[in-house]
Design a protein around this motif. Structure first.
Motif, PDB file in Angstrom:
ATOM      1  N   ILE A   1      26.708  24.530  25.164  1.00  0.00           N
ATOM      2  CA  ILE A   1      26.663  23.098  24.854  1.00  0.00           C
ATOM      3  C   ILE A   1      27.068  22.900  23.395  1.00  0.00           C
ATOM      4  N   VAL A   2      28.136  22.150  23.187  1.00  0.00           N
ATOM      5  CA  VAL A   2      28.608  21.844  21.829  1.00  0.00           C
ATOM      6  C   VAL A   2      27.714  20.735  21.278  1.00  0.00           C
ATOM      7  N   THR A   3      27.153  20.950  20.083  1.00  0.00           N
ATOM      8  CA  THR A   3      26.245  19.930  19.544  1.00  0.00           C
ATOM      9  C   THR A   3      26.841  19.205  18.348  1.00  0.00           C
TER      10      THR A   3
ATOM     11  N   PRO B   1      41.854   8.149  23.214  1.00  0.00           N
ATOM     12  CA  PRO B   1      42.114   8.213  24.656  1.00  0.00           C
ATOM     13  C   PRO B   1      41.921   6.827  25.262  1.00  0.00           C
ATOM     14  N   GLN B   2      42.470   6.609  26.432  1.00  0.00           N
ATOM     15  CA  GLN B   2      42.283   5.297  27.055  1.00  0.00           C
ATOM     16  C   GLN B   2      40.791   5.041  27.302  1.00  0.00           C
ATOM     17  N   SER B   3      40.030   6.118  27.427  1.00  0.00           N
ATOM     18  CA  SER B   3      38.583   6.014  27.655  1.00  0.00           C
ATOM     19  C   SER B   3      37.800   5.996  26.347  1.00  0.00           C
ATOM     20  N   PHE B   4      38.469   5.662  25.261  1.00  0.00           N
ATOM     21  CA  PHE B   4      37.911   5.581  23.915  1.00  0.00           C
ATOM     22  C   PHE B   4      36.496   4.985  23.863  1.00  0.00           C
TER      23      PHE B   4
ATOM     24  N   SER C   1      33.734   7.487  26.062  1.00  0.00           N
ATOM     25  CA  SER C   1      33.749   8.962  26.063  1.00  0.00           C
ATOM     26  C   SER C   1      33.205   9.475  24.739  1.00  0.00           C
ATOM     27  N   SER C   2      32.778  10.745  24.723  1.00  0.00           N
ATOM     28  CA  SER C   2      32.109  11.308  23.548  1.00  0.00           C
ATOM     29  C   SER C   2      32.925  12.461  22.965  1.00  0.00           C
ATOM     30  N   VAL C   3      32.595  12.793  21.730  1.00  0.00           N
ATOM     31  CA  VAL C   3      33.285  13.900  21.052  1.00  0.00           C
ATOM     32  C   VAL C   3      33.107  15.205  21.848  1.00  0.00           C
TER      33      VAL C   3
ATOM     34  N   ALA D   1      40.822  16.954  25.386  1.00  0.00           N
ATOM     35  CA  ALA D   1      41.376  15.623  25.631  1.00  0.00           C
ATOM     36  C   ALA D   1      42.580  15.327  24.738  1.00  0.00           C
ATOM     37  N   ALA D   2      43.348  14.319  25.141  1.00  0.00           N
ATOM     38  CA  ALA D   2      44.516  13.879  24.377  1.00  0.00           C
ATOM     39  C   ALA D   2      44.490  12.359  24.285  1.00  0.00           C
ATOM     40  N   GLY D   3      44.760  11.825  23.098  1.00  0.00           N
ATOM     41  CA  GLY D   3      44.724  10.368  22.904  1.00  0.00           C
ATOM     42  C   GLY D   3      46.111   9.756  22.929  1.00  0.00           C
TER      43      GLY D   3
ATOM     44  N   VAL E   1      23.780  21.027  33.530  1.00  0.00           N
ATOM     45  CA  VAL E   1      25.051  20.304  33.387  1.00  0.00           C
ATOM     46  C   VAL E   1      25.000  19.459  32.111  1.00  0.00           C
ATOM     47  N   PRO E   2      25.821  19.811  31.098  1.00  0.00           N
ATOM     48  CA  PRO E   2      25.896  18.943  29.917  1.00  0.00           C
ATOM     49  C   PRO E   2      26.565  17.627  30.308  1.00  0.00           C
ATOM     50  N   PHE E   3      26.146  16.540  29.686  1.00  0.00           N
ATOM     51  CA  PHE E   3      26.686  15.221  30.044  1.00  0.00           C
ATOM     52  C   PHE E   3      26.990  14.437  28.775  1.00  0.00           C
ATOM     53  N   GLY E   4      28.260  14.002  28.641  1.00  0.00           N
ATOM     54  CA  GLY E   4      28.657  13.200  27.477  1.00  0.00           C
ATOM     55  C   GLY E   4      28.498  11.727  27.813  1.00  0.00           C
ATOM     56  N   GLU E   5      29.588  11.124  28.364  1.00  0.00           N
ATOM     57  CA  GLU E   5      29.479   9.734  28.802  1.00  0.00           C
ATOM     58  C   GLU E   5      29.948   9.568  30.249  1.00  0.00           C
ATOM     59  N   GLY E   6      30.207  10.689  30.908  1.00  0.00           N
ATOM     60  CA  GLY E   6      30.557  10.612  32.331  1.00  0.00           C
ATOM     61  C   GLY E   6      31.890   9.944  32.611  1.00  0.00           C
ATOM     62  N   SER E   7      32.813   9.979  31.645  1.00  0.00           N
ATOM     63  CA  SER E   7      34.125   9.364  31.891  1.00  0.00           C
ATOM     64  C   SER E   7      35.149  10.374  32.389  1.00  0.00           C
ATOM     65  N   GLY E   8      34.751  11.630  32.537  1.00  0.00           N
ATOM     66  CA  GLY E   8      35.660  12.658  33.038  1.00  0.00           C
ATOM     67  C   GLY E   8      36.147  12.276  34.432  1.00  0.00           C
ATOM     68  N   VAL E   9      37.385  12.608  34.749  1.00  0.00           N
ATOM     69  CA  VAL E   9      37.969  12.154  36.017  1.00  0.00           C
ATOM     70  C   VAL E   9      38.227  13.288  37.004  1.00  0.00           C
TER      71      VAL E   9
ATOM     72  N   SER F   1      36.166  24.378  27.803  1.00  0.00           N
ATOM     73  CA  SER F   1      35.259  25.188  28.634  1.00  0.00           C
ATOM     74  C   SER F   1      34.438  24.327  29.610  1.00  0.00           C
ATOM     75  N   GLU F   2      34.553  23.014  29.512  1.00  0.00           N
ATOM     76  CA  GLU F   2      33.979  22.088  30.501  1.00  0.00           C
ATOM     77  C   GLU F   2      32.492  22.333  30.758  1.00  0.00           C
ATOM     78  N   GLY F   3      31.769  22.625  29.704  1.00  0.00           N
ATOM     79  CA  GLY F   3      30.319  22.795  29.848  1.00  0.00           C
ATOM     80  C   GLY F   3      29.904  24.067  30.551  1.00  0.00           C
TER      81      GLY F   3
ATOM     82  N   ILE G   1      36.037  17.635  23.519  1.00  0.00           N
ATOM     83  CA  ILE G   1      36.195  19.072  23.251  1.00  0.00           C
ATOM     84  C   ILE G   1      36.151  19.845  24.571  1.00  0.00           C
ATOM     85  N   ALA G   2      35.179  19.491  25.413  1.00  0.00           N
ATOM     86  CA  ALA G   2      34.994  20.224  26.667  1.00  0.00           C
ATOM     87  C   ALA G   2      36.210  20.099  27.583  1.00  0.00           C
ATOM     88  N   HIS G   3      36.946  18.978  27.469  1.00  0.00           N
ATOM     89  CA  HIS G   3      38.100  18.767  28.357  1.00  0.00           C
ATOM     90  C   HIS G   3      39.452  18.905  27.657  1.00  0.00           C
TER      91      HIS G   3
HETATM   92  C1  LIG Z   1      39.752   4.848  32.335  1.00  0.00           C
HETATM   93  C2  LIG Z   1      39.833   6.256  31.828  1.00  0.00           C
HETATM   94  C3  LIG Z   1      40.818   6.600  30.935  1.00  0.00           C
HETATM   95  C4  LIG Z   1      40.905   7.904  30.443  1.00  0.00           C
HETATM   96  N1  LIG Z   1      41.851   8.196  29.514  1.00  0.00           N
HETATM   97  C5  LIG Z   1      41.919   9.442  29.001  1.00  0.00           C
HETATM   98  C6  LIG Z   1      42.891   9.753  28.005  1.00  0.00           C
HETATM   99  O1  LIG Z   1      43.647   8.905  27.550  1.00  0.00           O
HETATM  100  N2  LIG Z   1      42.924  11.028  27.540  1.00  0.00           N
HETATM  101  C7  LIG Z   1      42.065  11.986  27.989  1.00  0.00           C
HETATM  102  O2  LIG Z   1      42.150  13.119  27.517  1.00  0.00           O
HETATM  103  N3  LIG Z   1      41.154  11.706  28.936  1.00  0.00           N
HETATM  104  C8  LIG Z   1      41.038  10.471  29.436  1.00  0.00           C
HETATM  105  N4  LIG Z   1      40.093  10.177  30.385  1.00  0.00           N
HETATM  106  C9  LIG Z   1      39.189  11.230  30.861  1.00  0.00           C
HETATM  107  C10 LIG Z   1      37.867  11.351  30.068  1.00  0.00           C
HETATM  108  O3  LIG Z   1      37.580  10.189  29.350  1.00  0.00           O
HETATM  109  C11 LIG Z   1      37.931  12.547  29.142  1.00  0.00           C
HETATM  110  O4  LIG Z   1      37.990  13.720  29.915  1.00  0.00           O
HETATM  111  C12 LIG Z   1      36.765  12.654  28.160  1.00  0.00           C
HETATM  112  O5  LIG Z   1      37.063  13.710  27.284  1.00  0.00           O
HETATM  113  C13 LIG Z   1      35.414  12.903  28.807  1.00  0.00           C
HETATM  114  O6  LIG Z   1      34.404  12.656  27.851  1.00  0.00           O
HETATM  115  P1  LIG Z   1      32.900  12.323  28.280  1.00  0.00           P
HETATM  116  O7  LIG Z   1      32.102  12.286  27.025  1.00  0.00           O
HETATM  117  O8  LIG Z   1      32.820  11.130  29.124  1.00  0.00           O
HETATM  118  O9  LIG Z   1      32.537  13.636  29.100  1.00  0.00           O
HETATM  119  P2  LIG Z   1      31.779  13.787  30.494  1.00  0.00           P
HETATM  120  O10 LIG Z   1      32.553  13.159  31.581  1.00  0.00           O
HETATM  121  O11 LIG Z   1      30.362  13.403  30.340  1.00  0.00           O
HETATM  122  O12 LIG Z   1      31.838  15.372  30.662  1.00  0.00           O
HETATM  123  C14 LIG Z   1      33.059  16.010  30.875  1.00  0.00           C
HETATM  124  C15 LIG Z   1      32.846  17.533  30.860  1.00  0.00           C
HETATM  125  O13 LIG Z   1      32.453  17.934  29.562  1.00  0.00           O
HETATM  126  C16 LIG Z   1      31.190  18.596  29.597  1.00  0.00           C
HETATM  127  N5  LIG Z   1      30.504  18.189  28.364  1.00  0.00           N
HETATM  128  C17 LIG Z   1      30.228  16.933  27.935  1.00  0.00           C
HETATM  129  N6  LIG Z   1      29.637  16.982  26.731  1.00  0.00           N
HETATM  130  C18 LIG Z   1      29.539  18.288  26.394  1.00  0.00           C
HETATM  131  C19 LIG Z   1      29.021  18.998  25.278  1.00  0.00           C
HETATM  132  N7  LIG Z   1      28.478  18.363  24.236  1.00  0.00           N
HETATM  133  N8  LIG Z   1      29.091  20.345  25.271  1.00  0.00           N
HETATM  134  C20 LIG Z   1      29.640  21.021  26.303  1.00  0.00           C
HETATM  135  N9  LIG Z   1      30.148  20.407  27.397  1.00  0.00           N
HETATM  136  C21 LIG Z   1      30.094  19.058  27.430  1.00  0.00           C
HETATM  137  C22 LIG Z   1      30.534  18.124  30.888  1.00  0.00           C
HETATM  138  O14 LIG Z   1      29.631  19.078  31.378  1.00  0.00           O
HETATM  139  C23 LIG Z   1      31.747  18.002  31.784  1.00  0.00           C
HETATM  140  O15 LIG Z   1      32.084  19.278  32.263  1.00  0.00           O
HETATM  141  C24 LIG Z   1      39.982   8.887  30.894  1.00  0.00           C
HETATM  142  C25 LIG Z   1      38.986   8.522  31.794  1.00  0.00           C
HETATM  143  C26 LIG Z   1      38.903   7.230  32.257  1.00  0.00           C
HETATM  144  C27 LIG Z   1      37.804   6.872  33.221  1.00  0.00           C
END
Ligand SMILES: Cc1cc2nc3c(=O)[nH]c(=O)nc-3n(C[C@H](O)[C@H](O)[C@H](O)COP(=O)(O)OP(=O)(O)OC[C@H]3O[C@@H](n4cnc5c(N)ncnc54)[C@H](O)[C@@H]3O)c2cc1C
Length: 483
Positions: A226-228, A155-158, A161-163, A171-173, A90-98, A220-222, A167-169
């Motif tokens: 793994i995107v580096t 994003p609100q999770s600025f 959250s990680s780059v 995301a939209a800011g 399981v790849p892990f960025g910052e665990g902010s995915g919801v 592709s959600e990991g 990409i994996a999700h």
């Molecule tokens: C308070 C709050 C506000 C938020 N606001 C927004 C918002 O405005 N817009 C928005 O789009 N989202 C928002 N989110 C959701 C979340 O922040 C995003 O989905 C963000 O993109 C997740 O990034 P992360 O680094 O925390 O990923 P993680 O939660 O660590 O991982 C998410 C997924 O990506 C995979 N992954 C992580 N890193 C990699 C990698 N390097 N290569 C391959 N796969 C990888 C993981 O396996 C997992 O499947 C919010 C979340 C919270 C808690």
């Protein structure tokens, strides 16, 4: 270790000690952990219901081992070992995915990308920044700002959250209506495939050299690799940022105003429509917004552009029956845009709460909004449901619903939560909408993927099988509707 786990399909690993030794040989002794505190820390992401489980003393999904690799070669070796032994990764960025996408539901190896935290290059003439995928969003923007640039992805999770997670999700800011979503910003990526190969994509402004197969990794959600590293588009810092706010009698009138603005190819950076419930919650002190729908606009760019855009925005709002509410709602939005205190307050009070973002074409917007509000309100135990719209296109809109309530008639929190979600997904599909706009699929939406994609789902599964023949990458998510 005797922990109560929500997800029961954790794999058995033969010779865990041998695996840990191999991982230590690859990344070094200090970058591998099987400590209980670490395993528990990586057992969840920010899916809101996991907070409820933790209060009940339940762990969502427990990994067997955490790694913090420092190079692509190390990731490649980890994946080779995992592939050979068929161990989940399981790849892990910052665990902010919801949506639960980073929860290790089958256990296995977590690959935390924290050490991939450097900017590799800032190229002024190409207007690009090349960055490692574990870099934190706020740190990236802060570093770019010092050089006079921004990418415009907030994003609100600025701050958490990680780059790579963006990409994996897909995301939209908050400023997406002007700067685009992450897929509009990414030009190239480096990815380690599940079988260990490292692939790099070529840089160009645009090319017609075959299908852009690397785009597969966006969203592709990991599960595909793994995107580096990624190269992202950037912009010189804007000269001016200014806003305005208007209130409308109905959600339809507010949508129409925004549609007419975008139709003129005018793209305010921020547009937020709050339905009546959310307007009364956020703007109770704005007299002109009473019993109305508030819309906040922020324009950004050169002074001339911003002045011009604001004049078009004001004209379109007045034409659509909007009432000018001045600048105070804009200031309120800037002051509170990173606040999420309500969500953490609800859990200890036994309230189950979540947010659900979906999108649709303009034609379907009113039907989708009312359909989801009605379906979710009808779920037994639901005490509140409301929405705002926060991302817009000349073709359509993203609605962001919030719902909350308490389980009734002996339902578990998860049953109540799933019933609420199912109601929203059903109403979205009935109105022709897409089941997610930017949070992704993860665990929570996987059971709706067949309805969303029809025959395309099978094609996606076949591609996944070619890339990941032993299904080691983040199993139980995205394309795996059985969890
Ligand atoms: C308070 C709050 C506000 C938020 N606001 C927004 C918002 O405005 N817009 C928005 O789009 N989202 C928002 N989110 C959701 C979340 O922040 C995003 O989905 C963000 O993109 C997740 O990034 P992360 O680094 O925390 O990923 P993680 O939660 O660590 O991982 C998410 C997924 O990506 C995979 N992954 C992580 N890193 C990699 C990698 N390097 N290569 C391959 N796969 C990888 C993981 O396996 C997992 O499947 C919010 C979340 C919270 C808690």
């Amino acid at each position: 270790m005797d922990l109560d786990m929500i997800y029961k399909n954790r794999v058995e690993i033969d010779d865990l000690e041998g695996l840990v030794t191999s991982l230590k040989d690859i990344v070094g002794e200090n970058w591998v952990s099987t400590e209980e505190a670490d395993l528990v820390a990586y057992s969840k992401d920010a899916q809101l219901i996991t907070g409820r489980w933790l209060i009940e003393g339940k762990i969502p999904g427990l990994p067997h081992v955490i790694t913090w690799p420092g190079s692509e070669e190390e990731i490649s070796s980890i994946l080779e070992v995992a592939n050979m032994r068929e161990i989940p990764v399981v790849p892990f960025g910052e665990g902010s995915g919801v949506v639960g996408a980073a929860i290790p539901v089958r256990g296995g190896i977590v690959v935390d990308m924290k050490r991939f935290n450097k900017i590799m290059d800032i190229n002024d003439s190409n207007l690009t920044v090349t960055v490692q995928s574990g870099m934190n969003g706020k740190e990236l923007e802060r570093a770019l700002e010092q050089e006079g640039y921004l990418i415009g992805h907030v994003p609100q999770s600025f701050h958490t959250s990680s780059v790579g997670g963006w990409i994996a999700h897909r995301a939209a800011g908050q400023f997406s209506t002007k700067y685009g979503k992450i897929e509009d910003m990414v030009t190239t990526m480096r990815v380690v495939l599940p079988t260990g190969e490292i692939i790099d994509t070529k840089e160009y402004p645009r090319a017609a050299d075959g299908p852009q197969i690397e785009r597969l990794f966006l969203g592709s959600e990991g599960t595909f690799g793994i995107v580096t590293q990624a190269t992202l588009r950037m912009w010189p810092l804007p000269g001016k940022t200014a806003g305005t706010a208007f209130a409308f009698d109905t959600i339809e009138a507010s949508l129409e105003a925004v549609r007419l603005i975008l139709r003129q190819q005018v793209y305010p950076a921020v547009v937020r429509i709050y339905d009546k419930t959310e307007t009364s919650r956020h703007f109770y002190d704005v007299k002109r917004a009473k019993k109305r729908v508030m819309v906040v606009f922020v324009c950004e760019g050169t002074e001339r552009l911003v002045n011009f855009e604001l004049s078009i925005v004001r004209e379109a709002c007045r034409n659509a029956g909007g009432v000018d509410c001045g600048n105070s709602p804009v200031e309120h939005w800037f002051d509170t845009r990173f606040q999420v205190t309500e969500t953490s307050k609800f859990t200890p009070k036994d309230l189950i709460f979540d947010t659900i973002e979906v999108s649709c074409m303009w034609d379907d917007a009113s039907r989708l909004y009312h359909g989801v509000i009605e379906e979710v309100s009808n779920v037994k135990g639901v005490a509140m449901v409301s929405a705002h719209a926060s991302h817009f296109y000349p073709q359509g809109v993203c609605f962001y619903f919030s719902f909350g309530g308490v389980p009734v008639s002996g339902e578990t929190p998860l049953e109540f939560y799933n019933t609420g979600w199912d109601a929203a997904m059903k109403a979205t599909l009935e109105a022709g909408g897409a089941i997610s706009h930017h949070h992704g699929i993860g665990l929570v939406r996987a059971r709706w993927m067949a309805d969303e994609h029809g025959d395309m789902l099978d094609m996606m599964k076949r591609i996944k099988h070619v890339l990941d023949p032993r299904d080691i990458m983040n199993p139980g998510k995205l394309l795996d509707e059985d969890g």
